[in-house]
Design a protein around this motif. Structure first.
Motif, PDB file in Angstrom:
ATOM      1  N   ASN A  65       0.863  -1.716   0.030  1.00 51.25           N
ATOM      2  CA  ASN A  65      -0.076  -0.018  -0.065  1.00 51.25           C
ATOM      3  C   ASN A  65       0.868   1.029   0.540  1.00 51.25           C
ATOM      4  N   ASP A  66       1.456   0.734   0.206  1.00 47.81           N
ATOM      5  CA  ASP A  66       2.869   2.990   0.798  1.00 47.81           C
ATOM      6  C   ASP A  66       4.110   2.425  -0.110  1.00 47.81           C
ATOM      7  N   ARG A  75      -2.487  16.582  -0.462  1.00 44.02           N
ATOM      8  CA  ARG A  75      -1.057  15.804  -1.016  1.00 44.02           C
ATOM      9  C   ARG A  75      -0.703  14.818   0.359  1.00 44.02           C
ATOM     10  N   ARG A  76      -1.631  13.868   1.303  1.00 49.59           N
ATOM     11  CA  ARG A  76      -1.546  13.101   2.389  1.00 49.59           C
ATOM     12  C   ARG A  76      -0.466  11.665   1.698  1.00 49.59           C
ATOM     13  N   PRO A  77       0.841  11.428   1.959  1.00 47.06           N
ATOM     14  CA  PRO A  77       0.627  10.548   1.408  1.00 47.06           C
ATOM     15  C   PRO A  77      -0.106   9.425   1.226  1.00 47.06           C
ATOM     16  N   PRO A  78       0.607   8.505   0.509  1.00 46.35           N
ATOM     17  CA  PRO A  78      -0.595   6.703   0.189  1.00 46.35           C
ATOM     18  C   PRO A  78      -0.048   5.524   2.250  1.00 46.35           C
ATOM     19  N   LEU A  79       0.081   6.353   2.889  1.00 46.29           N
ATOM     20  CA  LEU A  79       0.673   5.625   4.231  1.00 46.29           C
ATOM     21  C   LEU A  79      -0.328   5.317   4.908  1.00 46.29           C
ATOM     22  N   ALA A  80      -0.400   3.683   5.130  1.00 43.64           N
ATOM     23  CA  ALA A  80      -1.518   2.822   6.073  1.00 43.64           C
ATOM     24  C   ALA A  80      -1.247   3.965   7.333  1.00 43.64           C
ATOM     25  N   LEU A  81      -0.070   4.610   7.893  1.00 43.58           N
ATOM     26  CA  LEU A  81      -0.592   5.342   9.082  1.00 43.58           C
ATOM     27  C   LEU A  81      -1.725   6.434   9.013  1.00 43.58           C
TER      28      LEU A  81
END
Length: 297
Positions: free
Chosen positions: A132-133, A223-229
């Motif tokens: 995902n990240d 612009r939020r990154p696609p991080l699970a957190l």
């Protein structure tokens, strides 16, 4: 023996189903959208949502063991844990595993206070999170741009989490225990990108961002990154981008002995060592390859 698997179409749930089938167990899978479940033949798929217990009686009917998750659609902890446990007890369920999320909700205390033979599964970082990240940026740019490239983690393969759950649900001797599940080695984010590079044969690199660079780039709305957190924090806290960035920087930049401590409990339960990140990367290498003829790495 029918085993009910909740969250059956999730990253871990699919592996629990897989291992239970390999053990010859009858599996009933609970999912919000049975038509899109995509589970193996022989699995009884039933519609339901753990966030609301109304209508779940049929899912628990005739079940002797259940795999539970402590969150519903998203990462927010369940608010109806007592009701879920009540359903399980009235149906005569004897054994339960509980896969923990980012924080405890109402399910864990209800399970502890119940007559169920319970076992908590507390994995560290899932290897699947890197699909995902990192898959998209590595496919398109050949780079992972994040802070704290030397942050350590012993990520665990979701295959092993499923194997532990299936073993606990079908064997005696695990009641009242909490298993801290890790992979076999502590790795840095920088090293994991290098392992993926070896698996794919590509020039992939980790580019470390300073905290100030993260604040400038990731705090911009949209612009939020696609991080699970980020997804987890947003679901649980409902914070804006700037607050989410600060939470992530604190988590990544603060040493956490529990989160980085190796455990041998996968091997204790399933009788073999946990899978390495290199094995996982080789198995999932195709997800990190460019989708166009042009390799931007």
């Amino acid at each position: 023996m029918t085993v009910l698997v909740t969250g059956a179409t999730g990253t871990v749930g699919r592996q629990v189903v897989r291992h239970l089938l390999e053990r010859g167990r009858k599996v009933r899978a609970l999912t919000r959208d049975p038509g899109r479940a995509g589970l193996p033949n022989g699995v009884e798929v039933t519609a339901g949502d753990l966030t609301g217990t109304a209508g779940l009686e049929a899912a628990f009917d005739g079940v002797t063991a259940v795999h539970l998750i402590n969150f519903g659609g998203g990462y927010r902890p369940l608010a109806n844990g007592r009701d879920i446990v009540g359903l399980a007890e009235r149906a005569g369920v004897g054994r339960a595993t509980v896969l923990g999320g980012w924080q405890e909700g109402t399910l864990e205390p209800a399970v502890r206070a119940s007559g169920l033979e319970w076992t908590f599964l507390r994995p560290t970082q899932f290897m699947a999170n890197f699909l995902n990240d990192w898959a998209e940026p590595l496919r398109t740019t050949g780079r992972v741009r994040e802070p704290y490239g030397d942050r350590p983690s012993p990520p665990v393969d979701e295959y092993d989490i499923g194997a532990v759950a299936a073993a606990v649900l079908t064997q005696d001797g695990h009641g009242g225990r909490s298993y801290h599940l890790t992979g076999p080695e502590v790795l840095t984010a920088r090293r994991m990108v290098a392992i993926i590079a070896e698996a794919t044969g590509r020039d992939l690199r980790f580019e470390e961002l300073t905290p100030d660079e993260v604040r400038r780039e990731w705090s911009v709305p949209g612009r939020r990154p696609p991080l699970a957190l980020f997804r987890a924090f947003a679901e649980i806290e409902g914070a804006d981008e700037a607050d989410l960035v600060e939470r992530l920087l604190r988590l990544y930049g603060t040493p956490n002995e529990y989160a980085t401590r190796l455990s041998d409990q996968v091997e204790q339960v399933v009788g073999r060592p946990p899978r390495t990140f290199a094995q996982w990367a080789a198995e999932h290498a195709r997800h990190f390859l460019p989708t166009t003829p042009s390799d931007h790495s």
